[in-house]
Design a protein around this motif. Structure first.
Motif, short mmCIF file in Angstrom:
data_model
loop_
_atom_site.label_atom_id
_atom_site.label_comp_id
_atom_site.label_asym_id
_atom_site.label_seq_id
_atom_site.Cartn_x
_atom_site.Cartn_y
_atom_site.Cartn_z
N SER A 70 31.65 34.59 52.41
CA SER A 70 32.93 35.30 52.31
C SER A 70 33.32 35.43 50.85
CB SER A 70 34.01 34.51 53.06
OG SER A 70 34.27 33.28 52.40
N ASP A 71 34.28 36.31 50.59
CA ASP A 71 34.80 36.47 49.23
C ASP A 71 35.36 35.15 48.71
OD1 ASP A 71 34.06 39.12 49.20
OD2 ASP A 71 36.07 39.87 49.68
N GLU A 72 36.01 34.39 49.60
CA GLU A 72 36.58 33.11 49.22
C GLU A 72 35.49 32.14 48.80
OE1 GLU A 72 37.33 34.79 51.98
OE2 GLU A 72 39.48 35.17 51.85
N GLU A 73 34.40 32.08 49.55
CA GLU A 73 33.29 31.18 49.20
C GLU A 73 32.66 31.58 47.88
OE1 GLU A 73 31.44 29.75 53.44
OE2 GLU A 73 31.31 31.90 52.95
N LYS A 74 32.56 32.87 47.63
CA LYS A 74 32.01 33.36 46.37
C LYS A 74 32.91 32.95 45.20
CE LYS A 74 29.54 37.30 48.30
NZ LYS A 74 29.45 38.77 48.34
N GLU A 75 34.21 33.08 45.39
CA GLU A 75 35.14 32.72 44.32
C GLU A 75 35.10 31.22 44.05
OE1 GLU A 75 39.24 34.56 43.31
OE2 GLU A 75 39.67 32.83 44.61
N ILE A 76 35.01 30.42 45.11
CA ILE A 76 34.92 28.97 44.94
C ILE A 76 33.66 28.62 44.15
CG2 ILE A 76 34.46 26.81 46.20
CD1 ILE A 76 36.45 27.93 48.36
N ARG A 77 32.55 29.25 44.49
CA ARG A 77 31.29 28.99 43.77
C ARG A 77 31.41 29.42 42.31
NH1 ARG A 77 25.67 28.53 44.66
NH2 ARG A 77 24.85 28.12 42.59
N ASP A 108 27.08 34.66 35.63
CA ASP A 108 27.91 33.97 36.63
C ASP A 108 28.24 34.92 37.78
OD1 ASP A 108 28.28 31.40 35.26
OD2 ASP A 108 29.43 32.56 33.80
N ARG A 109 28.54 36.15 37.45
CA ARG A 109 28.85 37.15 38.48
C ARG A 109 27.61 37.44 39.33
NH1 ARG A 109 33.21 41.31 38.55
NH2 ARG A 109 33.89 40.11 36.76
N LEU A 110 26.45 37.47 38.70
CA LEU A 110 25.20 37.73 39.42
C LEU A 110 24.88 36.62 40.42
CD1 LEU A 110 22.94 39.13 36.56
CD2 LEU A 110 23.93 40.39 38.48
N ILE A 111 25.16 35.39 40.04
CA ILE A 111 24.91 34.26 40.95
C ILE A 111 25.68 34.44 42.25
CG2 ILE A 111 25.34 31.79 41.30
CD1 ILE A 111 24.67 31.44 38.28
N VAL A 112 26.95 34.77 42.16
CA VAL A 112 27.75 34.91 43.38
C VAL A 112 27.44 36.22 44.11
CG1 VAL A 112 29.59 33.37 42.61
CG2 VAL A 112 29.80 35.80 42.18
N ALA A 113 27.01 37.22 43.39
CA ALA A 113 26.65 38.49 44.04
C ALA A 113 25.47 38.31 44.99
CB ALA A 113 26.33 39.55 42.99
N LYS A 114 24.62 37.35 44.71
CA LYS A 114 23.45 37.08 45.55
C LYS A 114 23.81 36.32 46.83
CE LYS A 114 20.31 37.13 41.65
NZ LYS A 114 19.47 36.35 40.75
N MET A 115 25.04 35.88 46.96
CA MET A 115 25.48 35.13 48.14
C MET A 115 25.88 36.12 49.24
SD MET A 115 27.75 32.22 46.15
CE MET A 115 28.31 31.45 47.65
N LYS A 116 24.89 36.80 49.80
CA LYS A 116 25.12 37.91 50.74
C LYS A 116 25.91 37.54 51.99
CE LYS A 116 22.77 41.00 48.41
NZ LYS A 116 23.49 41.78 47.47
N ASN A 117 25.65 36.39 52.56
CA ASN A 117 26.29 36.01 53.83
C ASN A 117 27.52 35.14 53.64
OD1 ASN A 117 24.35 37.43 55.32
ND2 ASN A 117 22.94 35.69 55.22
#
Length: 87
Positions: free
Chosen positions: A43-50, A32-41
């Motif tokens: 924001s931290d907020e968008e990553k947390e929402i995902r 799960d952490r790896l999925i959001v880590a790949k979201m390079k562009n």
């Protein structure tokens, strides 16, 4: 040790004609952490929402529609999974 946490929404939302009054959040895995880590562009907020959408098995737009107080309860539930147990 609990693998799932039910979060009752103080302000239920509606999505596609369905009333959502609670969300079930599962424990996070490394993948799960790896999925959001790949979201390079993103924001931290968008990553947390995902991340929360993945853990609750809902679309990200469901998380985006939550009242801020309900979102804060999701954040607390997520952090509760990391409390040390029996150490």
């Amino acid at each position: 040790m609990t693998n799932m946490q039910n979060i009752k929404l103080n302000y239920p939302i509606e999505s596609d004609g369905t009333n959502i009054a609670d969300l079930n959040m599962r424990r996070s895995k490394v993948k799960d952490r790896l999925i959001v880590a790949k979201m390079k562009n993103s924001s931290d907020e968008e990553k947390e929402i995902r991340l929360f959408a993945n853990l609750c098995e809902v679309a990200p737009n469901i998380i985006e529609e939550l009242d801020e107080s309900d979102y804060a309860n999701l954040q607390k539930a997520y952090m509760d999974f990391f409390k040390s147990e029996g150490i």
